[in-house]
Write a protein that holds these residues in place. Sequence first.
Motif, PDB file in Angstrom:
ATOM      1  N   VAL A 162     -10.254   1.419  13.424  1.00  0.00           N
ATOM      2  CA  VAL A 162      -9.410   1.090  12.271  1.00  0.00           C
ATOM      3  C   VAL A 162      -8.726   2.371  11.799  1.00  0.00           C
ATOM      4  N   LYS A 163      -7.411   2.313  11.654  1.00  0.00           N
ATOM      5  CA  LYS A 163      -6.667   3.510  11.238  1.00  0.00           C
ATOM      6  C   LYS A 163      -6.022   3.293   9.871  1.00  0.00           C
ATOM      7  N   ILE A 164      -6.309   4.220   8.962  1.00  0.00           N
ATOM      8  CA  ILE A 164      -5.734   4.154   7.620  1.00  0.00           C
ATOM      9  C   ILE A 164      -4.998   5.453   7.364  1.00  0.00           C
ATOM     10  N   MET A 165      -3.730   5.359   7.057  1.00  0.00           N
ATOM     11  CA  MET A 165      -2.973   6.567   6.731  1.00  0.00           C
ATOM     12  C   MET A 165      -2.886   6.665   5.212  1.00  0.00           C
ATOM     13  N   VAL A 166      -3.211   7.832   4.658  1.00  0.00           N
ATOM     14  CA  VAL A 166      -3.133   7.957   3.211  1.00  0.00           C
ATOM     15  C   VAL A 166      -2.255   9.127   2.785  1.00  0.00           C
ATOM     16  N   ALA A 167      -1.445   8.859   1.775  1.00  0.00           N
ATOM     17  CA  ALA A 167      -0.569   9.860   1.179  1.00  0.00           C
ATOM     18  C   ALA A 167      -1.272  10.358  -0.068  1.00  0.00           C
ATOM     19  N   ASN A 168      -2.022  11.445   0.074  1.00  0.00           N
ATOM     20  CA  ASN A 168      -2.786  11.960  -1.068  1.00  0.00           C
ATOM     21  C   ASN A 168      -1.875  12.789  -1.985  1.00  0.00           C
ATOM     22  N   LYS A 169      -2.376  13.119  -3.154  1.00  0.00           N
ATOM     23  CA  LYS A 169      -1.670  13.897  -4.184  1.00  0.00           C
ATOM     24  C   LYS A 169      -0.495  13.109  -4.756  1.00  0.00           C
ATOM     25  N   SER A 170      -0.638  11.798  -4.827  1.00  0.00           N
ATOM     26  CA  SER A 170       0.449  10.966  -5.363  1.00  0.00           C
ATOM     27  C   SER A 170       0.630  11.200  -6.861  1.00  0.00           C
ATOM     28  N   GLY A 174       6.394   6.999   4.249  1.00  0.00           N
ATOM     29  CA  GLY A 174       5.016   7.024   4.733  1.00  0.00           C
ATOM     30  C   GLY A 174       4.572   5.656   5.226  1.00  0.00           C
ATOM     31  N   ARG A 175       4.885   4.648   4.431  1.00  0.00           N
ATOM     32  CA  ARG A 175       4.475   3.282   4.783  1.00  0.00           C
ATOM     33  C   ARG A 175       5.129   2.823   6.089  1.00  0.00           C
ATOM     34  N   ALA A 176       6.432   3.095   6.232  1.00  0.00           N
ATOM     35  CA  ALA A 176       7.156   2.681   7.442  1.00  0.00           C
ATOM     36  C   ALA A 176       6.542   3.349   8.676  1.00  0.00           C
ATOM     37  N   PHE A 177       6.241   4.610   8.531  1.00  0.00           N
ATOM     38  CA  PHE A 177       5.665   5.359   9.649  1.00  0.00           C
ATOM     39  C   PHE A 177       4.277   4.822  10.005  1.00  0.00           C
ATOM     40  N   ALA A 178       3.501   4.523   8.986  1.00  0.00           N
ATOM     41  CA  ALA A 178       2.155   3.984   9.201  1.00  0.00           C
ATOM     42  C   ALA A 178       2.231   2.645   9.941  1.00  0.00           C
ATOM     43  N   GLU A 179       3.122   1.790   9.487  1.00  0.00           N
ATOM     44  CA  GLU A 179       3.246   0.460  10.110  1.00  0.00           C
ATOM     45  C   GLU A 179       3.680   0.570  11.561  1.00  0.00           C
ATOM     46  N   GLU A 180       4.585   1.490  11.799  1.00  0.00           N
ATOM     47  CA  GLU A 180       5.074   1.734  13.158  1.00  0.00           C
ATOM     48  C   GLU A 180       3.926   2.124  14.103  1.00  0.00           C
ATOM     49  N   TYR A 228      -1.982   3.692   2.283  1.00  0.00           N
ATOM     50  CA  TYR A 228      -2.196   3.767   0.834  1.00  0.00           C
ATOM     51  C   TYR A 228      -1.756   5.121   0.303  1.00  0.00           C
ATOM     52  N   PRO A 229      -0.974   5.123  -0.778  1.00  0.00           N
ATOM     53  CA  PRO A 229      -0.808   6.366  -1.515  1.00  0.00           C
ATOM     54  C   PRO A 229      -2.056   6.519  -2.388  1.00  0.00           C
ATOM     55  N   CYS A 230      -2.510   7.732  -2.616  1.00  0.00           N
ATOM     56  CA  CYS A 230      -3.712   7.884  -3.440  1.00  0.00           C
ATOM     57  C   CYS A 230      -3.724   9.243  -4.123  1.00  0.00           C
ATOM     58  N   SER A 231      -4.659   9.401  -5.044  1.00  0.00           N
ATOM     59  CA  SER A 231      -4.851  10.693  -5.702  1.00  0.00           C
ATOM     60  C   SER A 231      -6.335  10.936  -5.910  1.00  0.00           C
ATOM     61  N   SER A 232      -6.799  12.066  -5.426  1.00  0.00           N
ATOM     62  CA  SER A 232      -8.201  12.449  -5.635  1.00  0.00           C
ATOM     63  C   SER A 232      -8.404  12.948  -7.060  1.00  0.00           C
ATOM     64  N   VAL A 233      -7.317  13.293  -7.742  1.00  0.00           N
ATOM     65  CA  VAL A 233      -7.418  13.760  -9.125  1.00  0.00           C
ATOM     66  C   VAL A 233      -7.623  12.572 -10.062  1.00  0.00           C
ATOM     67  N   THR A 234      -6.749  11.589  -9.958  1.00  0.00           N
ATOM     68  CA  THR A 234      -6.846  10.430 -10.860  1.00  0.00           C
ATOM     69  C   THR A 234      -7.786   9.355 -10.300  1.00  0.00           C
ATOM     70  N   GLY A 235      -8.040   9.420  -9.012  1.00  0.00           N
ATOM     71  CA  GLY A 235      -8.885   8.402  -8.375  1.00  0.00           C
ATOM     72  C   GLY A 235      -8.095   7.188  -7.904  1.00  0.00           C
ATOM     73  N   LYS A 236      -6.780   7.219  -8.121  1.00  0.00           N
ATOM     74  CA  LYS A 236      -5.944   6.078  -7.748  1.00  0.00           C
ATOM     75  C   LYS A 236      -6.097   5.691  -6.270  1.00  0.00           C
ATOM     76  N   ASN A 237      -6.426   4.420  -6.053  1.00  0.00           N
ATOM     77  CA  ASN A 237      -6.537   3.815  -4.707  1.00  0.00           C
ATOM     78  C   ASN A 237      -7.671   4.349  -3.833  1.00  0.00           C
ATOM     79  N   ILE A 238      -8.480   5.253  -4.345  1.00  0.00           N
ATOM     80  CA  ILE A 238      -9.539   5.828  -3.499  1.00  0.00           C
ATOM     81  C   ILE A 238     -10.524   4.732  -3.071  1.00  0.00           C
ATOM     82  N   ASP A 239     -10.958   3.919  -4.015  1.00  0.00           N
ATOM     83  CA  ASP A 239     -11.879   2.831  -3.653  1.00  0.00           C
ATOM     84  C   ASP A 239     -11.205   1.833  -2.724  1.00  0.00           C
TER      85      ASP A 239
END
Length: 166
Positions: free
Chosen positions: A109-117, A129-135, A141-152
């Motif tokens: 399973v491959k998940i591409m994440v755009a951190n520091k959103s 990012g999304r287009a490239f991932a789908e390709e 998922y865009p995410c942020s380790s600071v705010t916790g957005k989308n990490i879970d």
Amino acid sequence: MMKKIVVVGDTSVGKTSLVSKYVDDYYPGDHLTTIGVDFKLKKVQKNGRKIDLTIWDTGGQERFKSITKSYFKGAHAVILVYACNCEESFANIIDWLLTIENCAEENVVKIMVANKSDVEELIVSHEKGRAFAEEHGCFFYPCSSVTGKNIDKIFNKIIDELRETD
Ligand code: GDP
Ligand code: MG
């Protein structure tokens, strides 16, 4: 059952922060250089069954060496991380994809994440990012380790996609 997740991406994109935020709900802040590989264990449940997630947090220097195949051996999922304020880390994702193609099992399973959103100036747009991932057959998922957005969400997606067998 035990499942192996490998986190890859350039140095400083936030791999260690992301793993720490998920496993310990802690954002380490200062840059702690990961050398070689760190392991963290997270116990989760799926449909009442216990799963031990072993998370391999790699250093990032591997891109410049021939990567140890053992990193990817038996991996059930790979998280490819870039930072959306660093064009180079996004450009280098293709190398990580090639490495995975060579070293990981085909159905990983491959998940591409755009951190520091959370940063003000996004250099790599989420659309790009999304287009490239789908390709390349990756979830995105865009995410942020600071705010916790989308990490879970990232890890819940992986848990959803894991097959019960193996
Ligand atoms: P690694 O080398 O990929 O493991 O990256 P680290 O987790 O060590 O993080 C590198 C630097 O980026 C550190 O200074 C972190 O504080 C910072 N960082 C990590 N994640 C984020 C994030 O989501 N947003 C912002 N703004 N900074 C982050
Ligand atoms: Mg690290």
